[in-house]
Design a protein around this motif. Structure first.
Motif, PDB file in Angstrom:
ATOM      1  N   SER A 168       0.815  -1.227   0.000  1.00  0.00           N
ATOM      2  CA  SER A 168       0.000   0.000   0.000  1.00  0.00           C
ATOM      3  C   SER A 168       0.842   1.267   0.000  1.00  0.00           C
ATOM      4  O   SER A 168       0.473   2.277   0.590  1.00  0.00           O
ATOM      5  CB  SER A 168      -0.958   0.020   1.212  1.00  0.00           C
ATOM      6  N   ILE A 169       1.986   1.242  -0.680  1.00  0.00           N
ATOM      7  CA  ILE A 169       2.835   2.427  -0.768  1.00  0.00           C
ATOM      8  C   ILE A 169       3.358   2.534  -2.196  1.00  0.00           C
ATOM      9  O   ILE A 169       4.511   2.230  -2.483  1.00  0.00           O
ATOM     10  CB  ILE A 169       3.980   2.373   0.269  1.00  0.00           C
ATOM     11  N   GLY A 170       2.498   2.964  -3.099  1.00  0.00           N
ATOM     12  CA  GLY A 170       2.861   3.027  -4.513  1.00  0.00           C
ATOM     13  C   GLY A 170       3.423   4.357  -4.967  1.00  0.00           C
ATOM     14  O   GLY A 170       3.972   4.454  -6.062  1.00  0.00           O
ATOM     15  N   GLY A 171       3.317   5.399  -4.150  1.00  0.00           N
ATOM     16  CA  GLY A 171       3.711   6.732  -4.576  1.00  0.00           C
ATOM     17  C   GLY A 171       5.202   7.007  -4.632  1.00  0.00           C
ATOM     18  O   GLY A 171       5.694   7.605  -5.596  1.00  0.00           O
ATOM     19  N   PRO A 172       5.987   6.607  -3.613  1.00  0.00           N
ATOM     20  CA  PRO A 172       7.395   6.999  -3.560  1.00  0.00           C
ATOM     21  C   PRO A 172       8.245   6.669  -4.787  1.00  0.00           C
ATOM     22  O   PRO A 172       9.061   7.501  -5.190  1.00  0.00           O
ATOM     23  CB  PRO A 172       7.904   6.272  -2.313  1.00  0.00           C
TER      24      PRO A 172
END
Length: 238
Positions: free
Chosen positions: A139-143
């Motif tokens: 659930s951490i696709g942005g970085p």
């Protein structure tokens, strides 16, 4: 409006302010807390809110969107999604979550020292694949995408990430719809939370001007590092 939905709205507002200024962060801030308030708010309602915010971002700064970058990143997104699914099926979730968090922290540290990522077709596909894998499994696709565009001007970063998040969020919602996971209750919850997102998007305008005055890169690195630390803590403490 119930107390739970009001609290959820405030969380969405905060996430929307961050994403409106930096270019990402809504899901990072909102999803973990919304899951605690009401598990039914994740993932469908928060994905619908993310679609709306991404669309507004593209409209607000549409002339700055780097469309070739969006296309190549989306080309890497699908195999990245599959990698994320495989990771969930074959690796211990806690260990994988910690590995993702440490990887993002390493990229942030390199960025502060010497690393100047170049935006090429290959790097875009790799960032899209990493975004898909990290987003699906942790659930951490942005970085990954944000770190690639960290040296771009604020409007270029926000518009490009907005377009990328719009396509990826829509694809996720369509997949969940086909799988029968979208209900009227989800749509109602998203509709209730939508004004909070809109207000946060409006409030982000002054923040956007502040960050664009030479601060956007450090804001991106700070949000990426914060998300990575949260992942590591989640993996360690459960």
């Amino acid at each position: 409006m119930s107390t739970g939905l009001l609290l959820a709205g405030l969380v969405v507002f905060a996430g929307s302010v961050v994403q409106g200024g930096v270019g990402f962060g809504l899901n990072l801030i909102a999803a973990p807390i919304l899951a605690l308030i009401d598990p039914e708010l994740v993932p469908v309602p928060v994905l619908l809110i993310a679609c709306a915010q991404a669309g507004l971002t593209v409209l607000r700064e549409r002339r700055e969107t780097h469309w070739p970058g969006v296309g190549w990143a989306m080309a890497g997104r699908l195999p990245g999604n599959l990698l994320g699914v495989l990771a969930l099926a074959s690796l211990p979730l806690a260990g994988f979550t910690i590995a993702v968090g440490l990887s993002v922290l390493a990229c942030v540290a390199l960025s502060l020292l010497t690393w100047q990522p170049a935006i090429t077709r290959s790097s875009l596909v790799i960032a899209g694949a990493a975004s898909g894998a990290f987003g699906t499994a942790a659930s951490i696709g942005g970085p990954p995408m944000a770190l690639l565009y960290q040296n771009s001007a604020g409007p270029r970063m926000r518009a490009t990430l907005g377009a990328y998040f719009l396509f990826s969020s829509v694809s996720s919602v369509l997949t969940l719809t086909i799988a029968g996971q979208v209900t009227v209750r989800h749509l109602w919850a998203a509709l209730v939370l939508l004004p909070f997102m809109g207000l946060g998007f409006l409030v982000s305008s002054p923040l956007r001007r502040f960050l664009d005055d030479g601060r956007i890169r450090y804001a991106v690195l700070a949000v990426a590092a914060g998300s990575a630390l949260l992942l590591v803590a989640r993996g360690v403490f459960g």
